[in-house]
Scaffold this motif. Structure first.
Motif, mmCIF file in Angstrom:
data_model
loop_
_atom_site.group_PDB
_atom_site.id
_atom_site.type_symbol
_atom_site.label_atom_id
_atom_site.label_comp_id
_atom_site.label_asym_id
_atom_site.label_seq_id
_atom_site.Cartn_x
_atom_site.Cartn_y
_atom_site.Cartn_z
ATOM 1 N N VAL A 1 0.846 -1.203 0.000
ATOM 2 C CA VAL A 1 0.000 0.000 0.000
ATOM 3 C C VAL A 1 0.877 1.246 0.000
ATOM 4 C CG1 VAL A 1 -1.791 1.276 1.236
ATOM 5 C CG2 VAL A 1 -1.828 -1.231 1.202
ATOM 6 N N GLY B 1 2.839 4.470 0.466
ATOM 7 C CA GLY B 1 3.084 5.246 1.680
ATOM 8 C C GLY B 1 3.821 6.543 1.429
ATOM 9 N N TYR C 1 1.105 9.042 6.087
ATOM 10 C CA TYR C 1 -0.297 8.668 6.265
ATOM 11 C C TYR C 1 -1.272 9.582 5.508
ATOM 12 C CZ TYR C 1 1.278 5.393 9.796
ATOM 13 O OH TYR C 1 1.898 4.350 10.434
ATOM 14 N N ARG D 1 -5.075 5.121 -0.167
ATOM 15 C CA ARG D 1 -4.449 3.996 0.533
ATOM 16 C C ARG D 1 -5.497 2.952 0.923
ATOM 17 N NH1 ARG D 1 -2.992 6.123 5.009
ATOM 18 N NH2 ARG D 1 -1.810 4.316 5.697
ATOM 19 N N ASP E 1 0.918 -2.045 4.696
ATOM 20 C CA ASP E 1 0.976 -0.590 4.665
ATOM 21 C C ASP E 1 2.435 -0.133 4.723
ATOM 22 O OD1 ASP E 1 0.406 2.072 4.749
ATOM 23 O OD2 ASP E 1 -0.763 2.015 6.604
ATOM 24 N N ALA F 1 3.219 3.155 4.763
ATOM 25 C CA ALA F 1 3.250 4.485 5.375
ATOM 26 C C ALA F 1 4.086 4.535 6.654
ATOM 27 C CB ALA F 1 1.827 4.975 5.647
#
Length: 602
Positions: A284, A286, A290, A296, A316, A318
Motif C-alpha cells: 500500500v 506510503g 499517512y 491507501r 501498509d 506508510a
C-alpha cells in the motif's frame, strides 16, 4: 567398468540416505515482484549508513552487509529482472545472484546499478527463513498506471468516467487537459494501444523464465519443479495523481475504481499463471506517510474481499515514511539554492551588493571583474546541418566555427580586431523571477553565438577554494588559459550569477601572473517572440579557509549539521520515498514477513 548392479546399489544408497535425512529435493520457491518506479527502487547504496543510525533498523543493515561493509550477495537467491525506460521501448533482463544493484537502472537494464528497491531485503529475509534456492522475477517500469498500462484483461476497455465525459461534451473546441472533438478518436485509439501493454510484458516474461528456470537459477531441480510462492505488487503513484481517471474531490469513494482494477489484476495474474491460490501482497502506497488516506484504503480494499481472504495481504508502507528526511528536505532546497548562487541581481538587473551572502567569496586577480575589458564577437552557424529552421530547441549546442577563429580560446590568439567592452555582454530583455535585465554594458551583436575573452593578473594563489561565478541564460563552455574547465548544456531562467566549484583538475590551470578566461555561449529565444535575448559574464573567485568556516557556520541557520546527517539517508524525491535505503529495506522485509506468515498459517 561400472556394472548395472553397482549403479543400482549406489542409487539405492543415496535414495535411502535422502529418506533417512529427510533431504528430499524441494520445489524451487518463485516469487514475483511487480509495479512502477518504487518497485524499481531509487535508493542509492550510499544511503545504507543511515539505516544503522536507528536502533530499530540497525539489525537490518547487518543483514544487508558483509563484515567488510560491502553489500551482501545472497548465495541461494537468483534474480530475473525485466526493466528499461518508462515506455518499455528498450527492455532488458538483469540476471544474477541477488545483491545491491537490482534497483532502478534507467536505460541500462542489463547492467548492475547503484540502487536497490524492496527486492534486496525481501530476498535476504526469504533466504534466511527458507534456507533453499529462491528465484525472484521482478518486472518494473517507472510511471505506469494500473488503469492503463498495467490494466488487466478482465477489466475491459478504458472508458472515461461519466463526470469527465460530460465535461468534455461541454468543450467540443477543447480546453486545458481536454482534446478537441476531432482529436478524441485518436486520444481513445492511443489509450487503447497503451492499455495492458505492461501487464502483458510482465506475464510473458514470467512465463518465459518459468519455461526454463535453470537458465536463471543453476540450482533448479527439474524433478522437484517450482512453486509460485507469492506475488508482491508495489505501485500506485500514477493512479493517485490521475485526475482524469479518478475525478472529483478527495473523498472515500474517489478511488473505488482502483480497488476494482486491482481485484481484476489479482484474478487475472493467478489465472494467466495457473496459480489460483498464489499468495498476493499489496504494498500500500506510503508516499507522504499517512496522507492520501482514501487512496491507501482503496489499495488495501481487495484484501478484505471474501474471495481473497487468507491469501491476499495488504502491507501498509506508510509507517516506513521518514519524517526526519521529510522535514529536512525543504531546508536542503533552500540551502542548495544558496550555495549554487554566487551573486544576486536587483529588480532592475543591477548587482545586489547588499545580499546577505555576498562578501565571503572574493574576486581573483586584477583588475576587478567589473573593470575588466572583454574582447568578443558573435557568430551564426555556417553549415546547413547546424542551422535551426525553427527556434524551438532550447538547449545549448556546439557549432563548427570559422577557420580563422578555430583557436579563439587559447591565450596566444590575437583578438585585437574583436569588439571590446565590459560585461555583462547582452542582447534583448531577460525578464524572470522579478528581475528585468535589459541594460547591458556591451552589446552582444546579431549572431546567435558569442565568443568572449578577457585577461587578468594574479599575484598569489592563497585561497582555500575557487569557483566560477557566471551569469548566463543558455548553456556555455568556460576555458581557462586554453583549457576547458566547465560545460553546461541546459538553460537557466533565473537571472543570477551561479556558483560552480572548481576541483583540483581545473584549478591547476590557474596561474600566477597573466590568465586568459574565455566563454562560448548561445543566446535564448522565446517561441512567442522573434526576439533573441541573453546576457553573460564570468569571473573566477576564491574563499579563504577562515571565510569558509564563517560561511559554513552561517549556513547552519538554513541547514543544520543534524539535517545534513539525516539527508545522507536520501538520494531522490519524496515520490520515490526519498530514495532512502532505510525505507526500502523495511518494505522488503515487511513483504517477506507477510508472505512467510501466510505460508505458516496455511
Amino acid at each position: 567398468m561400472r556394472t548395472k548392479t553397482t549403479t543400482a546399489l549406489i542409487a539405492a544408497f543415496f535414495a535411502m540416505a535422502l529418506w533417512a535425512t529427510g533431504a528430499e529435493p524441494k520445489p524451487l520457491k518463485v516469487f514475483i515482484m511487480a509495479g512502477q518506479s518504487n518497485m524499481e527502487g531509487h535508493a542509492e547504496i550510499r544511503t545504507f549508513d543511515y539505516i544503522g543510525q536507528d536502533p530499530l533498523t540497525a539489525p537490518i543493515l547487518k543483514e544487508m552487509r558483509n563484515p567488510d561493509g560491502t553489500p551482501r550477495v545472497c548465495d541461494k537467491v537468483w534474480m530475473s529482472y525485466l526493466t528499461g525506460p518508462y515506455d518499455g521501448s528498450a527492455n532488458g533482463e538483469g540476471l544474477g545472484k541477488l545483491t545491491a544493484g537490482f534497483g532502478a537502472r534507467g536505460d541500462q537494464p542489463t547492467k548492475m546499478g547503484g540502487k536497490i528497491g524492496p527486492e534486496f531485503t525481501f530476498g535476504i529475509y526469504m533466504e534466511k527463513e527458507l534456507k533453499q534456492p529462491i528465484l525472484i522475477i521482478k518486472c518494473a517500469w517507472g510511471g505506469r498506471s494500473l488503469n492503463t498500462e498495467f490494466r488487466p484483461p478482465s477489466a475491459g476497455r478504458y472508458t472515461l468516467p461519466k463526470a469527465i465525459q460530460e465535461l468534455w461534451d461541454k468543450h467540443p473546441q477543447g480546453a486545458h487537459g481536454i482534446p478537441k472533438a476531432e482529436d478524441r478518436k485518436k486520444w481513445q485509439d492511443d489509450k487503447d494501444a497503451a492499455t495492458g501493454v505492461f501487464y502483458r510484458m510482465m506475464i510473458d516474461h514470467v512465463k518465459t523464465v518459468l519455461a526454463d528456470p535453470k537458465r536463471v537459477c543453476p540450482e533448479y531441480d527439474q524433478k522437484a519443479g517450482f512453486e509460485l510462492a507469492g506475488f508482491v505488487w508495489l505501485q500506485g503513484f500514477n493512479d493517485l495523481v490521475d485526475g482524469t481517471t479518478y475525478p472529483g474531490p478527495d473523498q472515500p469513494v474517489k478511488y473505488d475504481l482502483y480497488s476494482e482494477l486491482l481485484a481484476h489484476f489479482i484474478r487475472d495474474v493467478r489465472k494467466d499463471l495457473s496459480a489460483p491460490k498464489m499468495p498476493f501482497v499489496i504494498g500500500v502506497l506510503g508516499v507522504d506517510g499517512y496522507k492520501h488516506a482514501n487512496f491507501r484504503k482503496a489499495m488495501a480494499a481487495p484484501a478484505d474481499l471474501s474471495e481473497f481472504k487468507g491469501n491476499v495481504i495488504a502491507v501498509d508502507t506508510a509507517p516506513f515514511w521518514d519524517e526526519d528526511i521529510a522535514a529536512a528536505q525543504p531546508k536542503q532546497s533552500e540551502y542548495e539554492n544558496l550555495v549554487s548562487t554566487a551573486h544576486t541581481l536587483k529588480a532592475d538587473g543591477s548587482f545586489d551588493k547588499d545580499w546577505k551572502w555576498e562578501n565571503y567569496w572574493k574576486p581573483v586577480g586584477r583588475p576587478l571583474p567589473e573593470e575588466r575589458t572583454w574582447r568578443f564577437m558573435s557568430v551564426d552557424p555556417t553549415e546547413d546541418k547546424e542551422k535551426l529552421e525553427k527556434y524551438d530547441n532550447r538547449r545549448f549546442r556546439d557549432i563548427k566555427l570559422p577557420a580563422e577563429v578555430e583557436n579563439w580560446y587559447k591565450p596566444e590568439f590575437d583578438d585585437s580586431q574583436w569588439m571590446n567592452g565590459n560585461a555583462p555582454i547582452g542582447k534583448g530583455i531577460w525578464k524572470h523571477s522579478g528581475v528585468n535585465l535589459d541594460k547591458h554594458p556591451s552589446a552582444w551583436g546579431n549572431g546567435e553565438f558569442l565568443l568572449m575573452r578577457t585577461t587578468f593578473e594574479v599575484d598569489d594563489l592563497n585561497f582555500e577554494s575557487y569557483r566560477i561565478a557566471i551569469l548566463a541564460r543558455q548553456g556555455f563552455h568556460v576555458y581557462l588559459n586554453g583549457h576547458k574547465i566547465h560545460t553546461y548544456i541546459w538553460w537557466a531562467d533565473n537571472p543570477r550569477y551561479r556558483s560552480i566549484i572548481l576541483g583540483k583538475e581545473q584549478i591547476q590551470y590557474l596561474n600566477k601572473g597573466r590568465n586568459v578566461l574565455a566563454v562560448y555561449a548561445n543566446d535564448q529565444y522565446d517561441l512567442k517572440s522573434p526576439d533573441h535575448y541573453g546576457a553573460i559574464d564570468a569571473r573566477i573567485e576564491g574563499i579563504t579557509k577562515a571565510d569558509q568556516q564563517k560561511l559554513d557556520l552561517a549556513l547552519e541557520e538554513i541547514l543544520s549539521a543534524q539535517d545534513r546527517e539525516v539527508l545522507k539517508g536520501a538520494s531522490n524525491g519524496g515520490y520515490h520515498y526519498w530514495g532512502s535505503a532505510k525505507i526500502f529495506a523495511q518494505m522488503g522485509k515487511a513483504f517477506a514477513e507477510a508472505l512467510l506468515m501466510n505460508t505458516d498459517e496455511r
